[in-house]
Design a protein around this motif. Structure first.
Motif, PDB file in Angstrom:
ATOM      1  N   SER A  34     140.787  25.759  73.977  1.00  0.00           N
ATOM      2  CA  SER A  34     141.792  26.707  73.498  1.00  0.00           C
ATOM      3  C   SER A  34     141.237  27.551  72.367  1.00  0.00           C
ATOM      4  O   SER A  34     140.429  27.078  71.568  1.00  0.00           O
ATOM      5  CB  SER A  34     143.035  25.964  72.984  1.00  0.00           C
ATOM      6  OG  SER A  34     143.639  25.231  74.020  1.00  0.00           O
ATOM      7  N   PHE A  36     142.937  30.030  69.404  1.00  0.00           N
ATOM      8  CA  PHE A  36     144.116  30.578  68.752  1.00  0.00           C
ATOM      9  C   PHE A  36     143.638  31.687  67.818  1.00  0.00           C
ATOM     10  O   PHE A  36     142.810  31.442  66.943  1.00  0.00           O
ATOM     11  CB  PHE A  36     144.847  29.494  67.950  1.00  0.00           C
ATOM     12  CG  PHE A  36     145.214  28.291  68.782  1.00  0.00           C
ATOM     13  CD1 PHE A  36     146.380  28.270  69.518  1.00  0.00           C
ATOM     14  CD2 PHE A  36     144.366  27.192  68.832  1.00  0.00           C
ATOM     15  CE1 PHE A  36     146.710  27.159  70.286  1.00  0.00           C
ATOM     16  CE2 PHE A  36     144.690  26.077  69.590  1.00  0.00           C
ATOM     17  CZ  PHE A  36     145.864  26.064  70.327  1.00  0.00           C
ATOM     18  N   GLN A  42     149.815  33.284  59.775  1.00  0.00           N
ATOM     19  CA  GLN A  42     150.006  32.476  60.975  1.00  0.00           C
ATOM     20  C   GLN A  42     149.165  31.205  60.922  1.00  0.00           C
ATOM     21  O   GLN A  42     149.589  30.163  61.424  1.00  0.00           O
ATOM     22  CB  GLN A  42     149.668  33.281  62.227  1.00  0.00           C
ATOM     23  CG  GLN A  42     150.669  34.366  62.537  1.00  0.00           C
ATOM     24  CD  GLN A  42     150.181  35.294  63.636  1.00  0.00           C
ATOM     25  OE1 GLN A  42     148.978  35.499  63.815  1.00  0.00           O
ATOM     26  NE2 GLN A  42     151.122  35.863  64.371  1.00  0.00           N
ATOM     27  N   PHE A  46     150.559  27.549  61.578  1.00  0.00           N
ATOM     28  CA  PHE A  46     149.939  26.742  62.629  1.00  0.00           C
ATOM     29  C   PHE A  46     149.466  25.409  62.062  1.00  0.00           C
ATOM     30  O   PHE A  46     149.718  24.349  62.642  1.00  0.00           O
ATOM     31  CB  PHE A  46     148.771  27.517  63.244  1.00  0.00           C
ATOM     32  CG  PHE A  46     148.028  26.764  64.313  1.00  0.00           C
ATOM     33  CD1 PHE A  46     148.561  26.642  65.588  1.00  0.00           C
ATOM     34  CD2 PHE A  46     146.800  26.187  64.042  1.00  0.00           C
ATOM     35  CE1 PHE A  46     147.872  25.940  66.577  1.00  0.00           C
ATOM     36  CE2 PHE A  46     146.105  25.494  65.027  1.00  0.00           C
ATOM     37  CZ  PHE A  46     146.651  25.373  66.291  1.00  0.00           C
ATOM     38  N   LEU A  69     153.281  19.955  72.992  1.00  0.00           N
ATOM     39  CA  LEU A  69     153.673  21.045  72.107  1.00  0.00           C
ATOM     40  C   LEU A  69     154.042  22.253  72.958  1.00  0.00           C
ATOM     41  O   LEU A  69     153.194  22.822  73.643  1.00  0.00           O
ATOM     42  CB  LEU A  69     152.521  21.409  71.155  1.00  0.00           C
ATOM     43  CG  LEU A  69     152.765  22.570  70.200  1.00  0.00           C
ATOM     44  CD1 LEU A  69     153.915  22.253  69.243  1.00  0.00           C
ATOM     45  CD2 LEU A  69     151.500  22.884  69.414  1.00  0.00           C
ATOM     46  N   PRO A  70     155.317  22.651  72.940  1.00  0.00           N
ATOM     47  CA  PRO A  70     155.700  23.849  73.683  1.00  0.00           C
ATOM     48  C   PRO A  70     155.051  25.090  73.069  1.00  0.00           C
ATOM     49  O   PRO A  70     154.768  25.129  71.870  1.00  0.00           O
ATOM     50  CB  PRO A  70     157.220  23.918  73.507  1.00  0.00           C
ATOM     51  CG  PRO A  70     157.640  22.612  72.935  1.00  0.00           C
ATOM     52  CD  PRO A  70     156.438  22.015  72.268  1.00  0.00           C
ATOM     53  N   THR A  71     154.813  26.081  73.878  1.00  0.00           N
ATOM     54  CA  THR A  71     154.305  27.372  73.405  1.00  0.00           C
ATOM     55  C   THR A  71     155.392  28.419  73.656  1.00  0.00           C
ATOM     56  O   THR A  71     156.361  28.146  74.367  1.00  0.00           O
ATOM     57  CB  THR A  71     153.023  27.779  74.153  1.00  0.00           C
ATOM     58  OG1 THR A  71     153.355  28.115  75.502  1.00  0.00           O
ATOM     59  CG2 THR A  71     151.975  26.672  74.103  1.00  0.00           C
ATOM     60  N   PRO A  72     155.218  29.610  73.118  1.00  0.00           N
ATOM     61  CA  PRO A  72     156.216  30.659  73.381  1.00  0.00           C
ATOM     62  C   PRO A  72     156.263  31.109  74.851  1.00  0.00           C
ATOM     63  O   PRO A  72     157.223  31.719  75.274  1.00  0.00           O
ATOM     64  CB  PRO A  72     155.759  31.817  72.488  1.00  0.00           C
ATOM     65  CG  PRO A  72     154.886  31.204  71.466  1.00  0.00           C
ATOM     66  CD  PRO A  72     154.255  30.011  72.112  1.00  0.00           C
ATOM     67  N   MET A  73     155.231  30.791  75.598  1.00  0.00           N
ATOM     68  CA  MET A  73     155.201  31.182  77.014  1.00  0.00           C
ATOM     69  C   MET A  73     155.996  30.180  77.845  1.00  0.00           C
ATOM     70  O   MET A  73     155.808  28.968  77.687  1.00  0.00           O
ATOM     71  CB  MET A  73     153.756  31.238  77.519  1.00  0.00           C
ATOM     72  CG  MET A  73     152.945  32.344  76.903  1.00  0.00           C
ATOM     73  SD  MET A  73     151.184  32.303  77.339  1.00  0.00           S
ATOM     74  CE  MET A  73     151.177  31.914  79.039  1.00  0.00           C
ATOM     75  N   TYR A  76     154.398  26.752  79.746  1.00  0.00           N
ATOM     76  CA  TYR A  76     153.038  26.529  79.249  1.00  0.00           C
ATOM     77  C   TYR A  76     153.130  25.656  78.005  1.00  0.00           C
ATOM     78  O   TYR A  76     153.808  26.009  77.035  1.00  0.00           O
ATOM     79  CB  TYR A  76     152.338  27.855  78.925  1.00  0.00           C
ATOM     80  CG  TYR A  76     150.907  27.664  78.505  1.00  0.00           C
ATOM     81  CD1 TYR A  76     149.940  27.320  79.429  1.00  0.00           C
ATOM     82  CD2 TYR A  76     150.530  27.793  77.177  1.00  0.00           C
ATOM     83  CE1 TYR A  76     148.624  27.117  79.045  1.00  0.00           C
ATOM     84  CE2 TYR A  76     149.219  27.598  76.787  1.00  0.00           C
ATOM     85  CZ  TYR A  76     148.271  27.267  77.726  1.00  0.00           C
ATOM     86  OH  TYR A  76     146.974  27.057  77.333  1.00  0.00           O
ATOM     87  N   PHE A  77     152.450  24.525  78.035  1.00  0.00           N
ATOM     88  CA  PHE A  77     152.503  23.548  76.965  1.00  0.00           C
ATOM     89  C   PHE A  77     151.084  23.125  76.603  1.00  0.00           C
ATOM     90  O   PHE A  77     150.173  23.238  77.416  1.00  0.00           O
ATOM     91  CB  PHE A  77     153.288  22.309  77.405  1.00  0.00           C
ATOM     92  CG  PHE A  77     154.665  22.625  77.885  1.00  0.00           C
ATOM     93  CD1 PHE A  77     155.727  22.633  77.008  1.00  0.00           C
ATOM     94  CD2 PHE A  77     154.899  22.925  79.220  1.00  0.00           C
ATOM     95  CE1 PHE A  77     157.006  22.932  77.445  1.00  0.00           C
ATOM     96  CE2 PHE A  77     156.175  23.228  79.671  1.00  0.00           C
ATOM     97  CZ  PHE A  77     157.230  23.233  78.781  1.00  0.00           C
ATOM     98  N   LEU A  78     150.919  22.630  75.389  1.00  0.00           N
ATOM     99  CA  LEU A  78     149.660  22.039  74.968  1.00  0.00           C
ATOM    100  C   LEU A  78     149.865  20.535  74.872  1.00  0.00           C
ATOM    101  O   LEU A  78     150.898  20.069  74.383  1.00  0.00           O
ATOM    102  CB  LEU A  78     149.231  22.587  73.609  1.00  0.00           C
ATOM    103  CG  LEU A  78     149.007  24.094  73.528  1.00  0.00           C
ATOM    104  CD1 LEU A  78     148.711  24.502  72.091  1.00  0.00           C
ATOM    105  CD2 LEU A  78     147.899  24.529  74.452  1.00  0.00           C
TER     106      LEU A  78
END
Length: 112
Positions: A34, A36, A42, A46, A69-73, A76-78
């Motif tokens: 990944s 970022f 930010q 983070f 961990l949810p993402t804004p998309m 799509y999760f981490l």
């Protein structure tokens, strides 16, 4: 067009790095597969999210990555293991003082 970026690394381990492009003023946090790309503000948010495990949820898997961990998309999760978070926190902790100094320098230049 000649486009040059001067990238400075602030922390690095076998799992990734934290650095900043002097031209773009973008902080790159690379970890495993990944990347970022964050502003200085930010980065702080983070890091807090990772250190405090904000928004992370337990998620049972068979391979040890059990923090989701949810993402804004949408959809799509981490996924992280405890070891992942330990290694990511080490990178963020090492880079944080240098990035804070950078923030102070940026502020003093804007006020001058």
């Amino acid at each position: 067009m000649n486009h040059r970026h001067y990238f400075r690394s602030f922390a690095q381990n076998e799992f990734g790095y934290v650095g900043m492009c002097d031209e773009c003023r973008v902080v790159n946090v690379a970890f495993n597969n990944s990347l970022f790309c964050l502003s200085l503000d930010q980065f702080d948010a983070f890091a807090e999210m990772i250190f405090d495990r904000l928004a992370m949820q337990p998620f049972g898997t068979t391979h040890g990555k059990e923090l989701l961990l949810p993402t804004p998309m949408p959809n799509y999760f981490l996924l992280f293991s405890e070891d992942d978070l330990t290694n990511l926190c080490a990178l963020l902790t090492e880079a944080a003082p240098v990035l804070e100094a950078q923030r102070i320098l940026d502020l003093s230049q804007r006020l001058s």
